[in-house]
Design a protein around this motif. Structure first.
Motif, PDB file in Angstrom:
ATOM      1  N   THR A  73       7.238  -4.206  -8.192  1.00  0.00           N
ATOM      2  CA  THR A  73       6.032  -4.282  -7.464  1.00  0.00           C
ATOM      3  C   THR A  73       6.261  -4.456  -5.966  1.00  0.00           C
ATOM      4  OG1 THR A  73       5.968  -6.684  -7.397  1.00  0.00           O
ATOM      5  CG2 THR A  73       4.698  -5.398  -9.214  1.00  0.00           C
ATOM      6  N   PRO A  74       5.349  -3.868  -5.082  1.00  0.00           N
ATOM      7  CA  PRO A  74       5.637  -4.162  -3.553  1.00  0.00           C
ATOM      8  C   PRO A  74       6.101  -5.514  -3.176  1.00  0.00           C
ATOM      9  CG  PRO A  74       3.526  -2.654  -4.155  1.00  0.00           C
ATOM     10  CD  PRO A  74       4.119  -3.143  -5.311  1.00  0.00           C
ATOM     11  N   THR A  75       5.622  -6.427  -3.517  1.00  0.00           N
ATOM     12  CA  THR A  75       5.996  -7.975  -3.274  1.00  0.00           C
ATOM     13  C   THR A  75       7.526  -8.003  -3.609  1.00  0.00           C
ATOM     14  OG1 THR A  75       5.278  -8.534  -5.367  1.00  0.00           O
ATOM     15  CG2 THR A  75       3.607  -8.582  -3.775  1.00  0.00           C
ATOM     16  N   LYS A  76       8.116  -7.415  -4.449  1.00  0.00           N
ATOM     17  CA  LYS A  76       9.520  -7.480  -4.512  1.00  0.00           C
ATOM     18  C   LYS A  76      10.358  -6.696  -3.759  1.00  0.00           C
ATOM     19  CE  LYS A  76       9.142  -8.950  -9.333  1.00  0.00           C
ATOM     20  NZ  LYS A  76       9.374  -8.842 -10.798  1.00  0.00           N
ATOM     21  N   SER A  77       9.805  -6.025  -2.820  1.00  0.00           N
ATOM     22  CA  SER A  77      10.604  -4.975  -1.906  1.00  0.00           C
ATOM     23  C   SER A  77      11.381  -5.717  -0.938  1.00  0.00           C
ATOM     24  CB  SER A  77       9.563  -4.051  -0.993  1.00  0.00           C
ATOM     25  OG  SER A  77       8.756  -4.782  -0.247  1.00  0.00           O
ATOM     26  N   LYS A  78      11.204  -7.023  -0.857  1.00  0.00           N
ATOM     27  CA  LYS A  78      11.945  -8.011   0.201  1.00  0.00           C
ATOM     28  C   LYS A  78      13.347  -8.099  -0.490  1.00  0.00           C
ATOM     29  CE  LYS A  78      10.563 -12.363  -1.692  1.00  0.00           C
ATOM     30  NZ  LYS A  78      10.299 -13.707  -1.152  1.00  0.00           N
ATOM     31  N   PHE A  79      13.623  -7.937  -1.671  1.00  0.00           N
ATOM     32  CA  PHE A  79      14.997  -7.946  -2.258  1.00  0.00           C
ATOM     33  C   PHE A  79      15.765  -6.977  -2.178  1.00  0.00           C
ATOM     34  CE2 PHE A  79      12.072 -10.835  -5.112  1.00  0.00           C
ATOM     35  CZ  PHE A  79      12.639 -11.828  -4.691  1.00  0.00           C
ATOM     36  N   PHE A  80      15.384  -5.766  -1.556  1.00  0.00           N
ATOM     37  CA  PHE A  80      16.179  -4.655  -1.268  1.00  0.00           C
ATOM     38  C   PHE A  80      17.104  -4.988   0.150  1.00  0.00           C
ATOM     39  CE2 PHE A  80      13.034  -2.265  -3.452  1.00  0.00           C
ATOM     40  CZ  PHE A  80      13.774  -1.450  -4.446  1.00  0.00           C
ATOM     41  N   GLN A  81      18.162  -4.601   0.044  1.00  0.00           N
ATOM     42  CA  GLN A  81      19.125  -4.891   1.191  1.00  0.00           C
ATOM     43  C   GLN A  81      18.665  -4.619   2.418  1.00  0.00           C
ATOM     44  OE1 GLN A  81      22.008  -6.490   0.767  1.00  0.00           O
ATOM     45  NE2 GLN A  81      22.258  -6.499   2.927  1.00  0.00           N
ATOM     46  N   CYS A  82      17.845  -3.406   2.490  1.00  0.00           N
ATOM     47  CA  CYS A  82      17.350  -2.816   4.029  1.00  0.00           C
ATOM     48  C   CYS A  82      16.360  -3.804   4.371  1.00  0.00           C
ATOM     49  CB  CYS A  82      16.891  -1.501   3.995  1.00  0.00           C
ATOM     50  SG  CYS A  82      15.624  -1.184   2.514  1.00  0.00           S
TER      51      CYS A  82
END
Length: 243
Positions: A73-82
């Motif tokens: 989900t978009p809310t988990k995008s913060k876990f990407f390294q970038c």
């Protein structure tokens, strides 16, 4: 990921096929804990195929956006390294608490509580551990850093024209990076400096600082040294300072 592509007689790509990274099937059912699969194949059929038309425009020929597994989900995008980053405040607090012998888990949780929950934190506990490990790599005692500087000053006073050194310190006055070069190295560079390599694979001191010599090749085909450095971090800021 790109599955296939083809070029025309003019060398230009005319056809490209993209598929989901989890398409196909895993070749081996055996699991090796030392070499885990980064992306398990589960036969996902999501794909995109496009071709270059005669008018020079790309046209989508096949499109399937349906995956056979649940996407992030978009809310988990913060876990990407970038998208992960440590603020200057967080770094400072991590360093202070680490010097006070506060455990990493407690150190991290204190930042989470201040931010109002995990959803408001832009980094993970692993990012905190990496930062603390990097800071610990070079915490020279005052006597060690002073002794090194005094030694270089002595060498420079003996040959002020040719011996060169530079030392970088952080905001707290701690030694971070050192570069030095002697007359013999400079003469070697003048003669054989057409190609220079930088090797950072050496860990030869008690501070685990990468020793990174500048190396070239002489007329006998042997390696020859052009300069030396000790660094605390292998990041853009450090390499910018060095070069």
């Amino acid at each position: 990921m790109r599955r296939s592509s083809s070029k025309g007689i003019d060398g230009m790509i005319r056809y490209v096929s993209y598929v989901c990274g989890r398409s196909g099937a895993t070749r081996s059912k055996s699991s090796n804990p030392l070499r885990p699969q980064p992306n398990v194949k589960i036969g996902c059929n999501a794909k995109l195929r496009r071709g270059l038309e005669e008018d020079g425009k790309w046209r989508i020929r096949v499109l399937n956006l349906e995956h056979n597994y649940t996407l992030l989900t978009p809310t988990k995008s913060k876990f990407f390294q970038c998208n992960r980053s440590l603020s200057s405040y967080a770094k400072k607090k991590l360093d202070v608490n680490d010097r006070a012998w506060i455990r990493l888990s407690q150190n991290y949780q204190s930042l989470v509580i201040e931010a109002g929950g995990h959803e408001n934190v832009t980094f993970t506990e692993r990012d905190c551990r990496k930062h603390i490990q990097k800071e610990k790599r070079l915490r020279l005692g005052d006597e060690d850093a002073a002794a090194l500087q005094n030694y270089f000053i002595k060498l420079q006073s003996e040959d002020n024209r040719f011996f060169f050194f530079s030392m970088q310190v952080d905001d707290e006055g701690r030694l971070k990076n050192v570069f030095w070069d002697d007359p013999m190295n400079k003469e070697a560079y003048k003669e054989f400096g057409d190609v220079v390599t930088l090797d950072t694979t050496y860990l030869t001191n008690k501070y685990d600082m990468p020793f990174a010599p500048f190396v070239g090749i002489n007329h006998h085909g042997h390696s020859i040294l052009f300069g030396y450095r000790l660094i605390s971090h292998e990041d853009v800021e450090t390499f910018t300072w060095l070069f």
